[in-house]
Design a protein around this motif. Structure first.
Motif, PDB file in Angstrom:
ATOM      1  N   THR A  80       0.853  -1.189   0.000  1.00 39.33           N
ATOM      2  CA  THR A  80       0.000   0.000   0.000  1.00 39.33           C
ATOM      3  C   THR A  80       0.882   1.230   0.000  1.00 39.33           C
ATOM      4  N   ARG A  81       1.676   1.392   1.069  1.00 37.20           N
ATOM      5  CA  ARG A  81       2.501   2.597   1.247  1.00 37.20           C
ATOM      6  C   ARG A  81       3.620   2.717   0.235  1.00 37.20           C
ATOM      7  N   THR A  82       4.399   1.647   0.066  1.00 37.72           N
ATOM      8  CA  THR A  82       5.593   1.768  -0.780  1.00 37.72           C
ATOM      9  C   THR A  82       5.192   2.095  -2.216  1.00 37.72           C
ATOM     10  N   SER A  83       4.247   1.333  -2.763  1.00 39.18           N
ATOM     11  CA  SER A  83       3.903   1.565  -4.167  1.00 39.18           C
ATOM     12  C   SER A  83       3.220   2.921  -4.346  1.00 39.18           C
ATOM     13  N   LEU A 130      11.130  -2.155  -7.947  1.00 35.51           N
ATOM     14  CA  LEU A 130      10.747  -3.570  -7.933  1.00 35.51           C
ATOM     15  C   LEU A 130      10.539  -4.108  -6.525  1.00 35.51           C
ATOM     16  N   ARG A 131       9.399  -4.751  -6.313  1.00 40.26           N
ATOM     17  CA  ARG A 131       9.184  -5.551  -5.096  1.00 40.26           C
ATOM     18  C   ARG A 131       8.949  -6.992  -5.524  1.00 40.26           C
ATOM     19  N   HIS A 132       9.634  -7.912  -4.838  1.00 42.35           N
ATOM     20  CA  HIS A 132       9.582  -9.311  -5.257  1.00 42.35           C
ATOM     21  C   HIS A 132       9.713 -10.227  -4.038  1.00 42.35           C
ATOM     22  N   GLU A 158      16.026  -7.247   2.009  1.00 43.42           N
ATOM     23  CA  GLU A 158      16.157  -5.841   2.427  1.00 43.42           C
ATOM     24  C   GLU A 158      14.966  -5.002   1.973  1.00 43.42           C
ATOM     25  N   HIS A 159      14.879  -3.823   2.536  1.00 40.54           N
ATOM     26  CA  HIS A 159      13.877  -2.834   2.124  1.00 40.54           C
ATOM     27  C   HIS A 159      14.551  -1.477   2.328  1.00 40.54           C
ATOM     28  N   PRO A 160      15.526  -1.152   1.458  1.00 37.29           N
ATOM     29  CA  PRO A 160      16.367   0.024   1.732  1.00 37.29           C
ATOM     30  C   PRO A 160      15.619   1.348   1.827  1.00 37.29           C
ATOM     31  N   THR A 161      14.602   1.566   1.011  1.00 32.77           N
ATOM     32  CA  THR A 161      13.953   2.885   1.060  1.00 32.77           C
ATOM     33  C   THR A 161      13.145   3.047   2.347  1.00 32.77           C
ATOM     34  N   GLN A 162      12.669   1.922   2.899  1.00 34.71           N
ATOM     35  CA  GLN A 162      11.968   1.992   4.193  1.00 34.71           C
ATOM     36  C   GLN A 162      12.957   2.401   5.290  1.00 34.71           C
ATOM     37  N   ALA A 163      14.160   1.809   5.277  1.00 34.61           N
ATOM     38  CA  ALA A 163      15.149   2.147   6.309  1.00 34.61           C
ATOM     39  C   ALA A 163      15.568   3.610   6.186  1.00 34.61           C
ATOM     40  N   GLY A 191      11.452 -10.104   8.901  1.00 32.80           N
ATOM     41  CA  GLY A 191      11.139  -8.681   8.666  1.00 32.80           C
ATOM     42  C   GLY A 191      12.297  -7.950   7.975  1.00 32.80           C
ATOM     43  N   ARG A 192      12.139  -7.706   6.712  1.00 34.08           N
ATOM     44  CA  ARG A 192      13.248  -7.113   5.933  1.00 34.08           C
ATOM     45  C   ARG A 192      13.540  -5.671   6.341  1.00 34.08           C
ATOM     46  N   THR A 193      12.507  -4.980   6.869  1.00 36.15           N
ATOM     47  CA  THR A 193      12.750  -3.578   7.241  1.00 36.15           C
ATOM     48  C   THR A 193      13.751  -3.513   8.401  1.00 36.15           C
ATOM     49  N   VAL A 194      13.677  -4.490   9.303  1.00 28.82           N
ATOM     50  CA  VAL A 194      14.613  -4.562  10.424  1.00 28.82           C
ATOM     51  C   VAL A 194      16.032  -4.845   9.925  1.00 28.82           C
ATOM     52  N   THR A 252       7.531  -4.669  14.670  1.00 29.40           N
ATOM     53  CA  THR A 252       7.278  -5.215  13.335  1.00 29.40           C
ATOM     54  C   THR A 252       6.150  -6.233  13.378  1.00 29.40           C
ATOM     55  N   ARG A 253       5.566  -6.414  12.239  1.00 28.21           N
ATOM     56  CA  ARG A 253       4.487  -7.394  12.070  1.00 28.21           C
ATOM     57  C   ARG A 253       5.115  -8.789  11.944  1.00 28.21           C
ATOM     58  N   VAL A 254       4.492  -9.779  12.540  1.00 29.72           N
ATOM     59  CA  VAL A 254       4.945 -11.152  12.277  1.00 29.72           C
ATOM     60  C   VAL A 254       4.524 -11.484  10.841  1.00 29.72           C
ATOM     61  N   GLN A 255       5.506 -11.845  10.034  1.00 33.70           N
ATOM     62  CA  GLN A 255       5.324 -11.920   8.581  1.00 33.70           C
ATOM     63  C   GLN A 255       4.626 -13.227   8.178  1.00 33.70           C
ATOM     64  N   LYS A 256       3.326 -13.228   8.344  1.00 34.49           N
ATOM     65  CA  LYS A 256       2.498 -14.419   8.123  1.00 34.49           C
ATOM     66  C   LYS A 256       2.837 -15.143   6.814  1.00 34.49           C
ATOM     67  N   HIS A 290       6.852   1.821  13.460  1.00 33.21           N
ATOM     68  CA  HIS A 290       6.354   0.591  12.818  1.00 33.21           C
ATOM     69  C   HIS A 290       6.329   0.875  11.316  1.00 33.21           C
ATOM     70  N   PRO A 291       6.840  -0.055  10.493  1.00 31.96           N
ATOM     71  CA  PRO A 291       6.808   0.225   9.052  1.00 31.96           C
ATOM     72  C   PRO A 291       5.393   0.151   8.476  1.00 31.96           C
ATOM     73  N   LEU A 292       4.490  -0.485   9.222  1.00 31.42           N
ATOM     74  CA  LEU A 292       3.111  -0.741   8.802  1.00 31.42           C
ATOM     75  C   LEU A 292       3.119  -1.669   7.568  1.00 31.42           C
ATOM     76  N   PRO A 293       2.129  -2.470   7.329  1.00 33.40           N
ATOM     77  CA  PRO A 293       0.870  -2.539   8.063  1.00 33.40           C
ATOM     78  C   PRO A 293       1.033  -3.222   9.433  1.00 33.40           C
ATOM     79  N   ARG A 294       0.198  -2.760  10.398  1.00 35.66           N
ATOM     80  CA  ARG A 294       0.169  -3.452  11.689  1.00 35.66           C
ATOM     81  C   ARG A 294      -1.017  -4.408  11.670  1.00 35.66           C
TER      82      ARG A 294
END
Ligand code: NCD
Length: 332
Positions: A80-83, A130-132, A158-163, A191-194, A252-256, A290-294
């Motif tokens: 949602t947020r990144t794109s 790109l997100r993959h 990784e998620h460099p732009t979030q960091a 959690g890649r943001t971490v 962070t969210r537990v990455q279901k 929190h990077p969200l979504p929570r």
């Protein structure tokens, strides 16, 4: 991407002249694949440009810096947020965006490979985001791409732009980056943001607390980097004993979606919850990020607490992405 000559910024092997308003900022024509590409000076450069972008949006709403440029937003995972912030960033700078969020409706369903999809899109666009789901996918795609590519999350990598936006928010809120006590809590394994944020905070003097259940520990690869950087750290199973002492609590969210066993997710998904009672024990100037979504991990009653920084992070994401787009396309 074709590498650029660092001294001149000239595209190697390219015969076309650089744009007249080109600025050699160290980012021009480059991919953004990992936070490992950044040092303190580069971060400060992006942050000062992001400040400019914020004031530009507040005063005028838009600019025409990237007029005529097109971004390809290629998302193989939900976002949602990144794109939308990449898309909004491009629009606010006068550019345009092609979004392929529904890979199911693209030729990917016909079996088209990632390199072919990236090469297709970049023949119409100036830059790809790109997100993959696969770790390392951005690096692989960048090998085939001739134009700059930005990693918007590669699986558990990784998620460099979030960091970048996380650190920008910390600096904005706390006015310093050195000497902070930072707790990361939740799913530190997937959690890649971490992963990206830990690496970036390694550039500052940080006291780390990694709070996770045994099975969701920070990967050894990242821990080894923290050890090598000489930053102090502790691994804990609860935030209880440190909550009154930390400057930043990064949830962070537990990455279901990364769990093979749904029962394992059911067991761990609601383990950590930040609620008003926990916030009451935190410092008055601690920030909760929190990077969200929570999902379950932050009670909504906490949202109005001025220390809740997650909505500020979200907004800052657009300014950071505006700064990155302008820097990579040579207009910052
Ligand atoms: C994160 C992600 O995709 O890694 N979201 C985001 O980009 N803000 C975090 C998450 O999905 O939990």
């Amino acid at each position: 991407m074709i590498a650029t000559d660092v001294a001149t910024g000239q595209l190697k092997g390219a015969s076309r002249a650089l744009p007249a308003d080109y600025v050699n900022n160290g980012f021009f024509g480059q991919d953004i694949l990992s936070v490992r590409q950044f040092d303190r000076a580069k971060l400060q450069y992006i942050y000062r440009v992001a400040d400019e972008m914020r004031s530009l949006v507040n005063r005028f709403g838009k600019a025409n810096l990237l007029e005529g440029k097109i971004l390809a937003n290629l998302f193989y995972e939900p976002s949602t947020r990144t794109s939308s912030s990449f898309q909004a960033a491009m629009y606010r700078l006068g550019g345009r965006c092609i979004s392929i969020n529904e890979v199911h409706y693209s030729s990917v369903t016909k079996g088209e490979s990632l390199p072919d999809t990236v090469r297709t899109l970049e023949s119409y666009c100036d830059l790809t985001v790109l997100r993959h789901p696969q770790k390392g996918a951005a690096e692989i795609a960048a090998r085939y791409a001739r134009k700059p590519l930005i990693n918007a999350g590669d699986g558990t990598g990784e998620h460099p732009t979030q960091a970048l936006l996380d650190i920008y928010t910390i600096e904005d809120d706390l006015h310093r980056l050195d000497g902070l006590k930072v707790a990361m809590m939740g799913d530190l394994k997937y959690g890649r943001t971490v992963h990206s944020l830990t690496r970036l905070l390694g550039l500052y003097n940080t006291q780390f607390y990694f709070v996770a259940p045994e099975s969701l520990h920070l990967p050894e690869e990242i821990l080894a980097e923290v050890r090598a950087s000489g930053q102090p750290f502790a691994e804990l199973q609860s935030v209880d004993e440190i909550i009154g002492d930390i400057d930043v609590l990064y949830m962070t969210r537990v990455q279901k979606e990364r769990f093979e066993n749904p029962e394992e997710y059911e067991r761990l998904g609601r383990l950590f919850v930040v609620d008003p009672a926990l916030m009451a024990r935190a410092k008055s100037d601690m920030i909760l990020m929190h990077p969200l979504p929570r999902v379950y991990e932050i009670a909504m009653e906490v949202d109005d607490d001025p220390r809740a920084a997650y909505f500020r992070q979200m907004e800052n994401g657009m300014y950071i992405r505006m700064a990155l787009l302008a820097a990579v396309l040579g207009k910052a």
